[in-house]
Design a protein around this motif. Sequence first.
Motif, mmCIF file in Angstrom:
data_model
loop_
_atom_site.group_PDB
_atom_site.id
_atom_site.type_symbol
_atom_site.label_atom_id
_atom_site.label_comp_id
_atom_site.label_asym_id
_atom_site.label_seq_id
_atom_site.Cartn_x
_atom_site.Cartn_y
_atom_site.Cartn_z
ATOM 1 N N GLY A 132 0.852 -1.317 0.072
ATOM 2 C CA GLY A 132 0.037 -0.033 -0.111
ATOM 3 C C GLY A 132 0.950 1.269 -0.115
ATOM 4 O O GLY A 132 2.054 1.099 -0.062
ATOM 5 N N VAL A 133 0.226 2.306 0.107
ATOM 6 C CA VAL A 133 1.124 3.530 0.229
ATOM 7 C C VAL A 133 0.627 4.699 1.314
ATOM 8 O O VAL A 133 -0.792 4.658 1.024
ATOM 9 N N GLY A 134 1.118 5.540 1.854
ATOM 10 C CA GLY A 134 0.990 6.178 2.670
ATOM 11 C C GLY A 134 0.502 7.614 2.094
ATOM 12 O O GLY A 134 0.929 7.876 0.893
ATOM 13 N N GLY A 198 -9.506 5.217 -2.977
ATOM 14 C CA GLY A 198 -10.309 6.320 -2.265
ATOM 15 C C GLY A 198 -9.630 7.603 -2.614
ATOM 16 O O GLY A 198 -8.312 7.711 -3.174
ATOM 17 N N ASP A 199 -10.402 8.683 -2.286
ATOM 18 C CA ASP A 199 -9.811 9.959 -2.944
ATOM 19 C C ASP A 199 -8.805 10.516 -2.082
ATOM 20 O O ASP A 199 -8.127 11.309 -2.280
ATOM 21 N N LYS A 200 -8.665 10.185 -0.699
ATOM 22 C CA LYS A 200 -7.673 10.476 0.109
ATOM 23 C C LYS A 200 -6.289 10.094 -0.688
ATOM 24 O O LYS A 200 -5.146 10.630 -0.012
ATOM 25 N N LYS A 201 -6.112 8.987 -1.445
ATOM 26 C CA LYS A 201 -4.951 8.627 -1.949
ATOM 27 C C LYS A 201 -4.630 9.094 -3.373
ATOM 28 O O LYS A 201 -3.722 8.874 -4.087
ATOM 29 N N ALA A 202 -5.646 10.050 -3.682
ATOM 30 C CA ALA A 202 -5.603 10.499 -5.297
ATOM 31 C C ALA A 202 -4.321 11.459 -5.161
ATOM 32 O O ALA A 202 -3.710 11.352 -6.440
ATOM 33 N N GLU A 203 -4.069 12.446 -4.439
ATOM 34 C CA GLU A 203 -2.912 13.348 -4.585
ATOM 35 C C GLU A 203 -1.585 12.537 -4.631
ATOM 36 O O GLU A 203 -0.835 12.841 -5.372
ATOM 37 N N ILE A 204 -1.308 11.518 -3.706
ATOM 38 C CA ILE A 204 -0.046 10.794 -3.558
ATOM 39 C C ILE A 204 0.198 10.060 -4.896
ATOM 40 O O ILE A 204 1.197 9.695 -5.243
ATOM 41 N N MET A 205 -0.966 9.399 -5.152
ATOM 42 C CA MET A 205 -0.832 8.558 -6.642
ATOM 43 C C MET A 205 -0.397 9.608 -7.700
ATOM 44 O O MET A 205 0.168 9.071 -8.670
ATOM 45 N N VAL A 219 7.534 6.585 -2.547
ATOM 46 C CA VAL A 219 6.754 6.067 -3.566
ATOM 47 C C VAL A 219 7.141 6.138 -4.961
ATOM 48 O O VAL A 219 7.224 5.277 -5.910
ATOM 49 N N THR A 220 7.778 7.305 -5.352
ATOM 50 C CA THR A 220 8.098 7.645 -6.835
ATOM 51 C C THR A 220 9.400 6.742 -7.309
ATOM 52 O O THR A 220 9.379 6.637 -8.172
ATOM 53 N N LEU A 239 -6.549 11.994 -10.186
ATOM 54 C CA LEU A 239 -5.706 12.892 -10.681
ATOM 55 C C LEU A 239 -4.516 12.344 -11.659
ATOM 56 O O LEU A 239 -3.657 13.099 -11.847
ATOM 57 N N VAL A 240 -4.655 11.170 -11.958
ATOM 58 C CA VAL A 240 -3.638 10.535 -12.700
ATOM 59 C C VAL A 240 -3.990 10.741 -14.037
ATOM 60 O O VAL A 240 -5.065 10.449 -14.587
ATOM 61 N N ARG A 241 -2.985 11.099 -14.995
ATOM 62 C CA ARG A 241 -3.393 11.512 -16.320
ATOM 63 C C ARG A 241 -3.131 10.249 -17.110
ATOM 64 O O ARG A 241 -2.462 9.037 -16.818
#
Length: 241
Positions: A132-134, A198-205, A219-220, A239-241
């Motif tokens: 997973g990712v924080g 979930g939307d809470k992970k949109a920015e970090i993804m 994660v990068t 938010l992923v292109r």
Amino acid sequence: MKTHIARNYLEMSEQAAELIIHQIRQKPESLVCFAAGTTPLGTLSCLVKAVHDGRISFEQCRFISLDEWVGLGASDEGSCRQTLDSHFFEPCGIQEQNIHFFNGTSNDLEAECKAMDDFIQAHGRIDLLLLGVGVNGHLGFNEPHVDVELYSHVTDLAPVTKQVSVKYFQEQKNVQKGITLGIKHLMQASTVILIADGDKKAEIMRKALHHEISSEVPVTVLRQHPNVYVCLDEAAAALVR
């Protein structure tokens, strides 16, 4: 990176589970590492069903831990080991002899790190890693600005990690440190599956897939790995292109 965008959490979990099933069929004696936390629970549930349906067997696999809260052991509610015991090891009948986990209650955490490194080296490398990712981009307890050359190590937890930790514990725990596999282990794994929902992970993804590669956002670094599958639901992929 091979990115799969699912309609919802269940579909994302099923996609990740099918990737795992494929890997285990290819190499039944795989060395496997599953993240604990809430995001993997759906995937683990799918795997338990697959075992009970006779689609897959994990009998020949060896399992190692990704991380553990320092101060917590296998019997502590909310520990990584307790989570995996409840949601995977026990329902699948995994034998204790096939599980090698960090003991967060050990008086010698450096010895725990060495024992884990030696165990992995004895088996070659990790064959399959489910991550997973924080929200801050951490992988396991590899927090921002981690030394990417580290193997297993003990680390101070970032403030946001400590804040998020409360959701795992019914009683308040004063967790300050974690013990974790290092980025070096993750990058040497044969196959990595990264899941987020979930939307809470949109920015970090968004950062995971488009930010410059830097230990500031751990994660990068996975973009430099040759065999990574990314499984997202629509909210995490917003938010992923």
